[in-house]
Design a protein around this motif. Structure first.
Motif, PDB file in Angstrom:
ATOM      1  N   SER A 126     -39.105 -82.974   8.348  1.00 34.78           N
ATOM      2  CA  SER A 126     -39.167 -82.578  10.029  1.00 34.78           C
ATOM      3  C   SER A 126     -38.799 -83.806  10.611  1.00 34.78           C
ATOM      4  O   SER A 126     -38.781 -84.933  10.480  1.00 34.78           O
ATOM      5  N   LEU A 127     -38.401 -83.585  11.901  1.00 34.80           N
ATOM      6  CA  LEU A 127     -38.112 -84.449  12.980  1.00 34.80           C
ATOM      7  C   LEU A 127     -39.201 -84.205  14.236  1.00 34.80           C
ATOM      8  O   LEU A 127     -39.114 -82.867  14.785  1.00 34.80           O
ATOM      9  N   ILE A 128     -39.661 -85.157  14.936  1.00 37.95           N
ATOM     10  CA  ILE A 128     -40.565 -84.695  16.053  1.00 37.95           C
ATOM     11  C   ILE A 128     -39.729 -85.251  17.389  1.00 37.95           C
ATOM     12  O   ILE A 128     -39.478 -86.610  17.231  1.00 37.95           O
ATOM     13  N   ILE A 129     -39.670 -84.484  18.166  1.00 36.43           N
ATOM     14  CA  ILE A 129     -38.954 -84.826  19.437  1.00 36.43           C
ATOM     15  C   ILE A 129     -40.014 -84.619  20.546  1.00 36.43           C
ATOM     16  O   ILE A 129     -40.633 -83.808  20.878  1.00 36.43           O
ATOM     17  N   ASN A 130     -40.165 -85.887  21.059  1.00 32.96           N
ATOM     18  CA  ASN A 130     -41.259 -86.132  22.162  1.00 32.96           C
ATOM     19  C   ASN A 130     -40.553 -85.971  23.503  1.00 32.96           C
ATOM     20  O   ASN A 130     -39.794 -86.827  23.739  1.00 32.96           O
ATOM     21  N   ASN A 131     -40.748 -84.862  24.304  1.00 30.64           N
ATOM     22  CA  ASN A 131     -40.296 -84.683  25.471  1.00 30.64           C
ATOM     23  C   ASN A 131     -41.079 -85.294  26.551  1.00 30.64           C
ATOM     24  O   ASN A 131     -41.578 -84.753  27.476  1.00 30.64           O
ATOM     25  N   GLY A 132     -40.706 -86.655  26.494  1.00 32.45           N
ATOM     26  CA  GLY A 132     -41.389 -87.367  27.639  1.00 32.45           C
ATOM     27  C   GLY A 132     -42.913 -87.435  27.748  1.00 32.45           C
ATOM     28  O   GLY A 132     -43.774 -87.395  28.660  1.00 32.45           O
ATOM     29  N   HIS A 133     -43.239 -87.113  26.511  1.00 32.77           N
ATOM     30  CA  HIS A 133     -44.898 -87.001  26.200  1.00 32.77           C
ATOM     31  C   HIS A 133     -45.701 -88.173  25.957  1.00 32.77           C
ATOM     32  O   HIS A 133     -45.252 -89.338  25.608  1.00 32.77           O
ATOM     33  N   TRP A 134     -46.952 -88.070  25.996  1.00 35.62           N
ATOM     34  CA  TRP A 134     -47.849 -89.206  25.886  1.00 35.62           C
ATOM     35  C   TRP A 134     -48.510 -89.129  24.629  1.00 35.62           C
ATOM     36  O   TRP A 134     -49.534 -88.768  24.229  1.00 35.62           O
ATOM     37  N   CYS A 135     -47.547 -89.758  23.291  1.00 34.34           N
ATOM     38  CA  CYS A 135     -47.990 -89.642  22.151  1.00 34.34           C
ATOM     39  C   CYS A 135     -47.118 -90.630  21.381  1.00 34.34           C
ATOM     40  O   CYS A 135     -45.869 -90.939  21.571  1.00 34.34           O
ATOM     41  N   PHE A 136     -47.488 -91.161  20.241  1.00 34.99           N
ATOM     42  CA  PHE A 136     -46.947 -91.872  19.355  1.00 34.99           C
ATOM     43  C   PHE A 136     -46.415 -91.055  18.016  1.00 34.99           C
ATOM     44  O   PHE A 136     -46.496 -89.836  18.122  1.00 34.99           O
ATOM     45  N   ASN A 137     -45.883 -91.869  17.039  1.00 38.76           N
ATOM     46  CA  ASN A 137     -45.360 -90.990  15.735  1.00 38.76           C
ATOM     47  C   ASN A 137     -44.274 -90.000  16.097  1.00 38.76           C
ATOM     48  O   ASN A 137     -44.476 -89.032  15.420  1.00 38.76           O
ATOM     49  N   SER A 138     -43.524 -90.348  17.269  1.00 39.39           N
ATOM     50  CA  SER A 138     -42.356 -89.230  17.317  1.00 39.39           C
ATOM     51  C   SER A 138     -41.106 -90.008  16.777  1.00 39.39           C
ATOM     52  O   SER A 138     -41.009 -91.128  16.223  1.00 39.39           O
TER      53      SER A 138
END
Length: 383
Positions: free
Chosen positions: A102-114
């Motif tokens: 899997s790949l996690i795409i972080n859309n300008g969000h407040w989180c790590f591990n992307s």
């Protein structure tokens, strides 16, 4: 056959299917990647136990502390703890769902591990820009601004997260600003602009008349459109300064985030020819009803509503801080200084609002979502 690689999209507003101020329009990009056989899984919050709903953050403004009142200071500190708590819990949730396929795409969000981070602009760049314009808050407000401190701390940690493989920005301007703040990470930065559904935002005479009738606006009166999700950063106060000196037959249509409607109305007391509406799922109808888009934003790096307005054929009066100069070709709009209301006023008066209606070419340099999907596919294939 679906691609074995799972794509988790984190954040964004999936209710705004055609427009919206999120870094990328999730539903539009999601549809393009599904066409390319990716297994796309939207993540709006891991679950109630792991993270607050994304909607819980919608009321939080990223503006600095502006007033020395108990109410404003308490609100600032509450927002700071909500943001920090949200970031930590969402990061924990993402860690649990992450797997090798899997790949996690972080859309300008407040989180790590992307794995991939989409970022419209940095708070650090925004604050530096405010200093350059002499928008400097008193030292005692800066000292009490816990939200700003938390934002800058978390932003720095997210940017430097070693899990991040690529950082997507939406314009060359945002890339330049990013490289100024983090020169050591420039090799990770890629520009992929927002796309626009050119069929949805195409100008329609029928929709123009229908929307004006619905809103009670005279079909012969010129209409100036303002669209903004953050009235401080989008400089709505300047819009009112310009508008109050214009002829009385000109109408202002202001589409504003619901939480900020009351504040916007405070700026415009005494004006009868203004229509205020909360942000809608179908903004194309308001572009059709208007003659000029005014966007004097203090700071932005690729404002999506301007791209949509260009495709609709609207004449756009935008600030030189909007980050859309690279998308505007000759005759399609005009870049003017964002902090000078006289220039906006003279431009509207000199051209004559009636004279600019649909006499410009729709934005040639604005990409369709299918073109953006190809760029994303190229990026994901390289990871």
């Amino acid at each position: 056959m679906k691609n074995k690689l799972k794509i988790y999209f984190v954040g964004g507003n999936r209710n705004l299917k055609t427009g919206g101020g999120a870094n990328i329009s999730l539903s539009a990009l999601e549809n393009e990647l599904i066409k390319l056989n990716y297994n796309v899984i939207p993540v709006m919050g891991i679950n109630v136990k792991d993270a607050l709903s994304f909607c819980k953050l919608s009321h939080i403004s990223f503006n600095p502390l502006l007033k020395f009142t108990c109410k404003e200071i308490i609100k600032n500190w509450q927002d700071a703890f909500i943001l920090l708590n949200y970031c930590l819990k969402t990061s924990q949730g993402l860690k649990r769902i992450k797997d090798p396929n899997s790949l996690i795409i972080n859309n300008g969000h407040w989180c790590f591990n992307s794995d991939v981070l989409v970022i419209r602009f940095l708070m650090k760049s925004y604050l530096n820009h405010l200093k350059g314009l002499n928008y400097i808050t008193p030292w005692y407000l800066s000292l009490l601004d816990l939200k700003k401190k938390i934002i800058l701390f978390v932003e720095n940690k997210i940017i430097k997260d070693t899990n991040i493989k690529k950082i997507i920005t939406l314009s060359d301007k945002s890339k330049d600003d990013f490289n100024d703040c983090y020169p050591g990470l420039s090799s990770k930065v890629v520009v992929i602009p927002n796309g626009v559904n050119k069929d949805v935002f195409r100008f329609s005479v029928k929709d123009r008349l229908k929307t004006r009738k619905l809103l009670g606006i005279n079909k012969k009166h010129p209409v100036i459109l303002f669209v903004g999700g953050n009235i401080y950063r989008k400089n709505f106060e300047l819009v009112i300064k310009v508008f109050k000196n214009l002829p009385s037959d000109i109408h202002l249509l202001a589409i504003i985030r619901r939480e900020e409607l009351d504040k916007a109305k405070e700026f415009s007391k005494g004006f009868g020819n203004i229509t205020f509406l909360p942000w809608q799922d179908n903004p194309s109808m308001y572009y059709n009803a208007s003659d000029i888009l005014i966007a004097p934003t203090i700071y932005d790096t690729g404002t999506k509503v301007i791209l949509e307005a260009l495709v609709n054929g609207l004449y756009c009066l935008v600030s030189d801080s909007s980050g859309v100069g690279e998308f505007i070709g000759n005759g399609e709009g005009k870049i003017i200084v964002g902090s000078n209301s006289r220039k906006y006023y003279s431009e509207i008066r000199n051209r004559g609002v009636r004279g600019v209606v649909r006499k410009i070419q729709p934005g040639r340099l604005v990409l369709s979502w299918s073109e953006v999907g190809v760029m994303w596919n190229r990026l994901l294939s390289s990871l």
